[in-house]
Design an enzyme around this catalytic site. Structure first.
Site, PDB file in Angstrom:
ATOM      1  CB  CYS B 224      -7.567 -14.796   4.440  1.00  0.00           C
ATOM      2  SG  CYS B 224      -7.944 -15.768   2.985  1.00  0.00           S
ATOM      3  CG  HIS B 303     -16.934 -12.264  13.621  1.00  0.00           C
ATOM      4  ND1 HIS B 303     -17.895 -12.499  12.675  1.00  0.00           N
ATOM      5  CD2 HIS B 303     -16.245 -13.427  13.738  1.00  0.00           C
ATOM      6  CE1 HIS B 303     -17.791 -13.731  12.241  1.00  0.00           C
ATOM      7  NE2 HIS B 303     -16.803 -14.324  12.875  1.00  0.00           N
ATOM      8  CG  HIS B 387       6.705   0.232   7.817  1.00  0.00           C
ATOM      9  ND1 HIS B 387       7.378   0.736   6.727  1.00  0.00           N
ATOM     10  CD2 HIS B 387       7.523   0.424   8.879  1.00  0.00           C
ATOM     11  CE1 HIS B 387       8.542   1.203   7.110  1.00  0.00           C
ATOM     12  NE2 HIS B 387       8.671   1.025   8.402  1.00  0.00           N
ATOM     13  CG  HIS B 391      -5.247 -10.805   3.265  1.00  0.00           C
ATOM     14  ND1 HIS B 391      -4.383 -11.858   3.058  1.00  0.00           N
ATOM     15  CD2 HIS B 391      -6.422 -11.199   2.728  1.00  0.00           C
ATOM     16  CE1 HIS B 391      -5.015 -12.822   2.454  1.00  0.00           C
ATOM     17  NE2 HIS B 391      -6.258 -12.462   2.233  1.00  0.00           N
ATOM     18  CG  HIS B 420       4.194  -9.361  -9.344  1.00  0.00           C
ATOM     19  ND1 HIS B 420       5.484  -9.801  -9.593  1.00  0.00           N
ATOM     20  CD2 HIS B 420       3.651  -9.140 -10.557  1.00  0.00           C
ATOM     21  CE1 HIS B 420       5.703  -9.811 -10.896  1.00  0.00           C
ATOM     22  NE2 HIS B 420       4.603  -9.424 -11.505  1.00  0.00           N
ATOM     23  CG  ASN B 424      -5.015 -14.761  -1.323  1.00  0.00           C
ATOM     24  OD1 ASN B 424      -4.502 -14.927  -0.216  1.00  0.00           O
ATOM     25  ND2 ASN B 424      -6.294 -14.478  -1.476  1.00  0.00           N
TER      26      ASN B 424
END
Lengths: 447, 497
Positions: B224, B303, B387, B391, B420, B424
């Site tokens: 992702c 990572h 801001h 994710h 919402h 995802n």
């Protein structure tokens, strides 16, 4: 009975769901009226056959997408039933769960199929789902739509409609509206269904409650499995009464009566009542009549507003004059809607009843705009409805027949289709009577 | 009453002290330069013009010296400008807006699950519990093949979904930016779980007839957070190739990856992953300087794959019946927290104002050498950026980050509302969130936005952008067109299905 060989006729069956494109909202609830609850064990199963010309360009994808727009106006058909925790009364949660959508294919052309249907009415069962509501109420769709695509490109659109949602006139309006939407007429997305008259809990008792309704037959509790299985095996037969047939019957049985005193539906009922009494052991003394009430329905609403009446003959029907029966049906039919509602409401709609088939029942769908549905300006080749979840006395449904496209005159060429669902033994005897009366030779409406 | 007042006054005083300290440290250089410049000017004025001229003469500068000095200045200036990294502009981006005909209300999802998993009521209950607490709404969308009972997705359906999502986003991007497909020099497509041959980037090249010398890349299997990896790659390429346009396409194709087995840990993604995709236009051409929405400030990639636990926490494997699914381990949140910590220790110095860094340093030294009982100071990242786009991996991820970074509800609103409305959507969720902030009119010129992505590996990647121009609050050309006015909504802890 549908044989295994026949079952392979319809294949590649896939299930999915379609629902309203717009979110209905959280905690939107619909409370069925007592009349709705009285009909909960019955189902209307309609099939519309469209030719290849009518369906050109209408892929399954396009059909499904149009339904999302259509169901915005009818979100009640997409909800699921629950029971009230205190009274056990069924209510519907409008949670956008959706209508079940079944896709199927058939390797015959529509015309071949309709020919086969003439020989074997049971083939109908392959084109329409026979699922009922239950045993899990919250996960049972009240409406299942099936599209069966034929080799020629035409398709059969069928609906398995739980009667608790609405009567036959409502379903016909409902599906006609879909045809309007897919043909590009503006979908009235903003207009809500008449929520006001649907959401009130109709707990008030009607005024007249002196006698028990004859048409409403209580049955053994079925719990959450909303269907009634008749004790004997039922068969179905569809008869096309063309205009010449109807003329012949009228002159034969009501020749001496003024035409305006011979309403079409009641006259057919009288004739069939007499014929069934002739061949049945234990002739039916009481019949139930269901007629639609077009005046009562608001546009775009679905409800059970049919008028239900019962007629009792206090003379022997066997061998009687159909004119006497006709007078009974016209003059002495008493509406029992108020009594039905009162009885249903007595225990908050928990008890189970049947109306169709409790007595020999005649249902009039002749008023419905059955052929008002058009796809690409083509009407369906054929359309009919049957009623399932019947009692043992059987049901006779009277529907309009399609106009013969070959006719050149401007008068109605259709006539009526009489679909009878009766105990098999009675049905075979009745067919003999029909043959003897010259009813079984007719030009095929399917050619 | 009286005991409270001193405390209140104390805290107010402290606040002003803090503000003063921050201003002093953050603008230190300016504050030093002003008195020095003033001093020099005053001195010059005092000396007078003649004195200054004689001072100049006394240097005995030859013409040659002057020329040499000016040449040196020019050379140094040129060297400086050449070695400066090229600014990467984000000209615009477009997100895929799924059709309402693909939406999956909760009741529908649960009913289908019950029918598909009819022999496993426990698994069905598990899915219901997840869905109730997921933070998703009633308008998230699944691809057409997954709406069947049971879903029987095949490769053709997967390609169809890829076409619907990617082409829709690209077309929207072309419309918004006026970009000619032939002007694309670099194309990077990232889609973790669907990697056909030819690749999805080849599919895009074929559809839009892109140039035959295009530099295309297809990233798969990177989870992702691959969206930010693609952006990082685009940035690096834009350093090498001058005057180039890059298009990054981030998506996740759900059709082939719907888990059809019964293992609970592997059913979780079915409940959360939904259709989505985004196309982003990046460029280093100076001509976009005024039109571009953002400029890229930093990208930091972390990572944690060297640790076995992190490596295995999001693992694609076959269950006992041979069905392939993604296994999410129970340590996921903890590992995500660790990865975040690693990432912010790297990005902190790049984005935090000097005041925060100094304070952090002082506290760190103090803890180490003076008093170990001092609480570890978590820098206030709200001072770094205006801001946040976190994710929308799930409610738990957003809650965890809100806690770790001490963010207010408004900071995480974009993430929660995206979860919402869209579910995802994997690597593209950051772009839906950014679009939410813009649609609400909260993005002002000069604002910085921090995008944080998490993904399998386990990776935590961040990108910080600076808003380059003012923008009007409009949603009608984006995925929030029909829904922005209904947001923000209150999302209950548990939704009753």
């Amino acid at each position: 009975m549908v044989l295994p060989v026949e079952e392979k006729l319809v294949h590649s069956i896939r299930f999915s769901s379609v629902g309203p494109g717009r979110v209905t909202g959280t905690d939107v609830v619909h409370h069925p009226k007592p009349m709705d609850l009285a009909m909960k064990l019955h189902y209307l199963r309609g099939i519309y056959y469209f030719s290849g010309q009518a369906t050109r360009g209408l892929t399954t994808k396009v059909i499904k997408e149009s339904m999302f727009l259509w169901l915005n106006e009818y979100y009640v058909t997409c909800g699921r039933f629950r029971r009230s925790p205190d009274t056990g009364r069924p209510f519907m949660k409008c949670n956008d769960c959706g209508v079940r959508f079944i896709e199927a294919k058939c390797d015959k052309t529509i015309h071949e199929w309709l020919e086969m249907l003439k020989e074997n009415c049971e083939l109908r069962k392959l084109l329409v789902s026979d699922q009922v509501i239950g045993p899990d109420l919250p996960f049972s769709p009240p409406l299942l739509i099936q599209i069966t695509i034929f080799k020629c490109g035409g398709f059969a659109l069928s609906l398995n409609w739980a009667h608790i949602l609405g009567d036959a006139l409502s379903v016909v309006d409902f599906i006609n509206r879909w045809a309007q939407i897919i043909s590009g007429l503006p979908a009235n997305g903003l207009k809500q269904l008449h929520v006001s008259d649907r959401s009130s809990t109709a707990q008030k008792t009607p005024t007249k409650a002196n006698q028990e309704p004859v048409s409403l037959i209580p049955v053994e509790p079925v719990g959450d499995m909303w269907t009634y299985s008749s004790k004997c095996k039922m068969g179905t037969f569809a008869l096309h009464l063309t205009l010449p047939h109807l003329k012949h019957l009228r002159s034969k049985f009501f020749g001496h009566v003024k035409p305006e005193k011979v309403p079409l539906f009641e006259s057919i009922c009288a004739i069939f009542w007499r014929w069934i009494a002739d061949v049945k052991e234990g002739e039916p003394q009481v019949v139930t009549i269901c007629k639609g009430d077009p005046s009562k329905r608001a546009i775009r609403s679905i409800s059970n507003s049919q008028k239900i009446s019962a007629v009792r003959a206090d003379f022997s029907v066997k061998g009687s004059d159909p004119h006497e029966l006709l007078c009974l049906l016209v003059d002495r039919a008493t509406w029992e809607n108020a009594q039905i509602e009162e009885v249903v409401e007595r225990d908050y709609g928990v008890s189970d009843f049947i109306i169709y088939g409790g007595n020999l029942t005649f249902v009039d769908i002749g008023e419905a705009d059955l052929y008002g549905i058009e796809l690409k300006e083509h009407k369906p080749l054929f359309a009919d409805y049957t009623i399932e979840g019947l009692g043992d006395e059987g049901v006779i449904v009277i529907l309009p027949a399609p106009n013969d496209p070959k006719s050149s005159g401007d008068h109605d060429t259709g006539g009526m289709i009489v679909t009878m669902t009766l105990p098999e033994s009675l049905l075979s005897k009745l067919k003999v009577v029909l043959m003897n009366n010259g009813m079984l030779q007719y030009d095929s409406i399917f050619s | 009453m009286p005991p409270i007042l001193p405390e209140l006054t104390n805290s107010i005083n402290l606040k002003y002290v803090k503000l003063g300290y921050q201003y002093l440290v953050n603008h230190f250089i300016t504050l030093i330069l002003i008195p020095i410049t003033l001093g020099v000017l005053l001195e010059a004025v005092r000396l007078g013009l003649d004195e200054l001229l004689s001072l100049w003469q006394s240097l005995h500068l030859h013409q040659f010296h002057v020329l040499f000095l000016s040449f040196l200045v020019v050379l140094l200036a040129a060297a400086y400008f050449m070695s400066k990294p090229r600014t990467v502009f984000l000209v615009d981006y477009a997100c895929y807006k799924p059709s309402v005909t693909l939406r999956v209300p909760f009741s529908n999802f649960m009913e289908h699950s019950r029918l598909i998993l009819k022999d496993n009521p426990k698994s069905v209950d598990f899915q219901m519990r997840i869905l109730e607490r997921s933070g998703l709404g009633e308008e998230t969308c699944l691809p057409p093949a997954i709406h069947y009972i049971p879903p029987k997705p095949n490769m053709a359906d997967a390609r169809k979904e890829a076409e619907i999502v990617i082409f829709s986003a690209m077309e929207s991007l072309f419309e918004k930016t006026g970009l000619n497909p032939k002007e694309i020099d670099i194309l990077i497509v990232n889609c973790s779980l669907f990697s056909p041959i030819p690749s999805l980037s080849a599919m895009v090249i074929n559809k839009y007839k892109l140039r035959n010398n295009i530099k295309s890349f297809n990233l798969s299997g990177m989870g992702c957070s691959a969206g930010l990896i693609s952006v990082s790659m685009a940035r690096d390429l834009l350093q090498v190739y001058p005057n180039s346009n890059a298009v990054v396409v981030s998506t996740e194709i759900i059709t082939p990856n719907y888990y059809q087995g019964n293992e609970r840990a592997m059913l979780l993604p079915n409940c959360l992953f939904r259709m989505g995709g985004a196309a982003i236009f990046l460029s280093n051409c100076r001509s976009y300087r005024s039109r571009a929405k953002y400029r890229l400030l930093h990208v930091v990639r972390t990572h944690k794959g060297a640790e076995d636990k992190a490596y295995r926490c999001v693992y694609e494997e076959q269950d006992k019946e041979g069905k392939v699914g993604i296994n999410l381990s129970k340590d996921l949140m903890a590992i995500a927290g660790e990865a975040l910590k690693s990432n912010i220790t790297t990005i902190g110095p790049l984005v935090l104002p000097t005041s925060e860094q100094l304070y952090f340093l002082v506290m760190l030294i103090g803890r180490k050498f003076f008093n170990p009982r001092w609480k570890p100071y978590i820098p206030d990242f709200k001072k770094a950026v205006e801001h946040f786009c976190i994710h929308a991996g799930g409610r738990a991820v957003i809650d965890e980050l809100q806690k770790n970074l001490q963010l207010s509800a408004e900071h995480v609103e974009a993430s929660r509302m995206t979860l919402h409305q869209f579910g995802n959507t994997s690597s593209s969720s950051l772009w839906y969130e950014l679009n939410y902030i813009e649609s609400k009119g909260r993005m002002k010129k000069g604002d910085r936005v921090w995008q944080i992505g998490f993904g399998s590996g386990f990776k935590c990647n961040s990108a910080v952008w600076k808003c380059n121009r003012s923008m009007e609050a409009r949603a009608d050309d984006g995925p929030w067109a029909d829904s922005i006015d209904r947001y923000p909504v209150h999302i209950p802890e548990v939704v009753k299905i």
